[in-house]
Scaffold this motif. Structure first.
Motif, mmCIF file in Angstrom:
data_model
loop_
_atom_site.group_PDB
_atom_site.id
_atom_site.type_symbol
_atom_site.label_atom_id
_atom_site.label_comp_id
_atom_site.label_asym_id
_atom_site.label_seq_id
_atom_site.Cartn_x
_atom_site.Cartn_y
_atom_site.Cartn_z
ATOM 1 N N ASP A 83 0.815 -1.209 0.000
ATOM 2 C CA ASP A 83 0.000 0.000 0.000
ATOM 3 C C ASP A 83 0.851 1.263 0.000
ATOM 4 O O ASP A 83 0.352 2.358 -0.306
ATOM 5 C CB ASP A 83 -0.935 0.019 1.213
ATOM 6 N N LEU A 84 2.133 1.114 0.339
ATOM 7 C CA LEU A 84 3.042 2.258 0.377
ATOM 8 C C LEU A 84 3.941 2.339 -0.843
ATOM 9 O O LEU A 84 4.420 3.424 -1.187
ATOM 10 C CB LEU A 84 3.933 2.189 1.634
ATOM 11 N N HIS A 85 4.179 1.192 -1.501
ATOM 12 C CA HIS A 85 5.210 1.172 -2.536
ATOM 13 C C HIS A 85 4.991 -0.017 -3.476
ATOM 14 O O HIS A 85 4.619 -1.102 -3.025
ATOM 15 C CB HIS A 85 6.587 1.048 -1.851
ATOM 16 N N PRO A 86 5.249 0.148 -4.770
ATOM 17 C CA PRO A 86 5.127 -0.987 -5.701
ATOM 18 C C PRO A 86 6.148 -2.077 -5.378
ATOM 19 O O PRO A 86 7.248 -1.795 -4.896
ATOM 20 C CB PRO A 86 5.431 -0.355 -7.069
ATOM 21 N N ILE A 87 5.778 -3.314 -5.670
ATOM 22 C CA ILE A 87 6.633 -4.473 -5.393
ATOM 23 C C ILE A 87 7.221 -4.980 -6.706
ATOM 24 O O ILE A 87 6.486 -5.398 -7.605
ATOM 25 C CB ILE A 87 5.843 -5.597 -4.696
ATOM 26 N N HIS A 88 8.529 -4.980 -6.793
ATOM 27 C CA HIS A 88 9.226 -5.496 -7.969
ATOM 28 C C HIS A 88 9.447 -6.996 -7.785
ATOM 29 O O HIS A 88 9.782 -7.454 -6.689
ATOM 30 C CB HIS A 88 10.574 -4.781 -8.129
ATOM 31 N N ILE A 89 9.259 -7.770 -8.858
ATOM 32 C CA ILE A 89 9.409 -9.224 -8.775
ATOM 33 C C ILE A 89 10.707 -9.662 -9.450
ATOM 34 O O ILE A 89 11.003 -9.251 -10.583
ATOM 35 C CB ILE A 89 8.203 -9.949 -9.396
ATOM 36 N N VAL A 90 11.464 -10.480 -8.743
ATOM 37 C CA VAL A 90 12.706 -11.066 -9.237
ATOM 38 C C VAL A 90 12.444 -12.556 -9.481
ATOM 39 O O VAL A 90 11.764 -13.201 -8.672
ATOM 40 C CB VAL A 90 13.832 -10.895 -8.195
ATOM 41 N N PRO A 91 12.947 -13.135 -10.570
ATOM 42 C CA PRO A 91 12.755 -14.576 -10.784
ATOM 43 C C PRO A 91 13.323 -15.386 -9.622
ATOM 44 O O PRO A 91 14.488 -15.243 -9.254
ATOM 45 C CB PRO A 91 13.530 -14.844 -12.079
ATOM 46 N N GLY A 92 12.472 -16.225 -9.028
ATOM 47 C CA GLY A 92 12.913 -17.097 -7.950
ATOM 48 C C GLY A 92 13.474 -18.387 -8.514
ATOM 49 O O GLY A 92 13.990 -18.425 -9.628
ATOM 50 N N ASP A 93 13.343 -19.457 -7.746
ATOM 51 C CA ASP A 93 13.899 -20.745 -8.153
ATOM 52 C C ASP A 93 13.003 -21.833 -7.586
ATOM 53 O O ASP A 93 12.614 -21.776 -6.410
ATOM 54 C CB ASP A 93 15.327 -20.886 -7.619
ATOM 55 N N TYR A 94 12.676 -22.840 -8.397
ATOM 56 C CA TYR A 94 11.798 -23.908 -7.929
ATOM 57 C C TYR A 94 12.451 -24.748 -6.830
ATOM 58 O O TYR A 94 11.763 -25.445 -6.089
ATOM 59 C CB TYR A 94 11.374 -24.797 -9.097
ATOM 60 N N ARG A 95 13.766 -24.680 -6.712
ATOM 61 C CA ARG A 95 14.455 -25.394 -5.632
ATOM 62 C C ARG A 95 14.325 -24.662 -4.295
ATOM 63 O O ARG A 95 14.633 -25.233 -3.243
ATOM 64 C CB ARG A 95 15.933 -25.557 -5.976
ATOM 65 N N ASN A 96 13.858 -23.441 -4.337
ATOM 66 C CA ASN A 96 13.766 -22.611 -3.138
ATOM 67 C C ASN A 96 12.516 -22.980 -2.345
ATOM 68 O O ASN A 96 11.623 -22.170 -2.125
ATOM 69 C CB ASN A 96 13.745 -21.138 -3.547
#
Length: 233
Positions: free
Chosen positions: A203-216
């Motif tokens: 609600d305060l700031h946009p969220i940037h998405i970074v590619p994760g990992d299926y092993r995570n």
């Protein structure tokens, strides 16, 4: 335990809060899941070791545990000769309260990038951690996430409907934020809609998405522990 700065310098100070408040109920185990053995060592130790890598340049790791588990963790540290610098902070009644307690420990820090990570995600690739820190330094808020592998459907009163999975993401941790931004977010009242730190901040700031990992993967069920064993093997 006392804290110490990592040897690798970074342009912006980096910190990490490792939230480990699980009870192990869904594991059907005799101990909290963060203390279960993974390749002969506690799950939480594997996680701590990831964030203690000198290449990341994390200045301080804060481990948030229920106060009743402090003694057990100290015993495990002695048993496994854990000498990785970190600070142990007591958690709260909810994950939100636990993160807030960990954040309060950094009140003296004027600025930096802080990662919040599940203590039972022990396999996070260093590349994902680094990418999330770096993205937060640019965008203010960044989280790791992956695209669903399976088809996804939404529910309605009439039944269900197909969703475009290319527009959906499965959220992981770490979730990294500019320190001042996360502080402002955690000054707001807790809401039932808060499921992770991104939901507290959005609600305060946009969220940037970074590619994760299926092993995570997050260790939640016995099957998760078996898969983690296989991946580490």
């Amino acid at each position: 335990m006392s804290s110490a700065a990592a040897s690798a310098p970074t342009q912006t100070p980096r910190f990490a809060i490792l939230v480990a408040g699980g009870s192990g109920t869904r594991m059907g185990a005799d101990r909290p899941k963060q203390f279960l053995e993974l390749r002969g060592e506690p799950v939480l130790l594997h996680t701590l070791r990831r964030f203690s890598e000198a290449a990341l340049g994390v200045q301080e790791c804060i481990v948030v545990l229920p106060a009743a588990q402090f003694e057990t963790w100290q015993q495990l540290c002695t048993l496994h000769h854990i000498k990785l610098p970190h600070t142990v902070v007591a958690g709260g009644e909810s994950r939100w309260a636990s993160v807030r307690n960990g954040l309060a420990h950094l009140n003296a820090q004027p600025a930096g990038i802080i990662a919040v990570h599940d203590g039972v995600r022990p396999l996070t690739p260093l590349s994902v951690i680094e990418a999330t820190y770096a993205a937060a330094a640019v965008h203010g808020a960044a989280i790791a996430a992956v695209t669903p592998k399976d088809s996804v459907r939404g529910l309605s009163k009439e039944g269900s409907y197909a969703l475009d999975r290319s527009r959906l993401r499965l959220v992981q941790t770490p979730q990294c934020f500019e320190l001042g931004l996360l502080r402002r977010a955690y000054q707001l009242p807790e809401l039932s809609t808060f499921t992770d730190d991104a939901s507290v901040v959005e609600d305060l700031h946009p969220i940037h998405i970074v590619p994760g990992d299926y092993r995570n993967l997050k260790i939640t069920t016995p099957e998760d522990l078996l898969l983690a064993e296989a991946l580490l093997g």
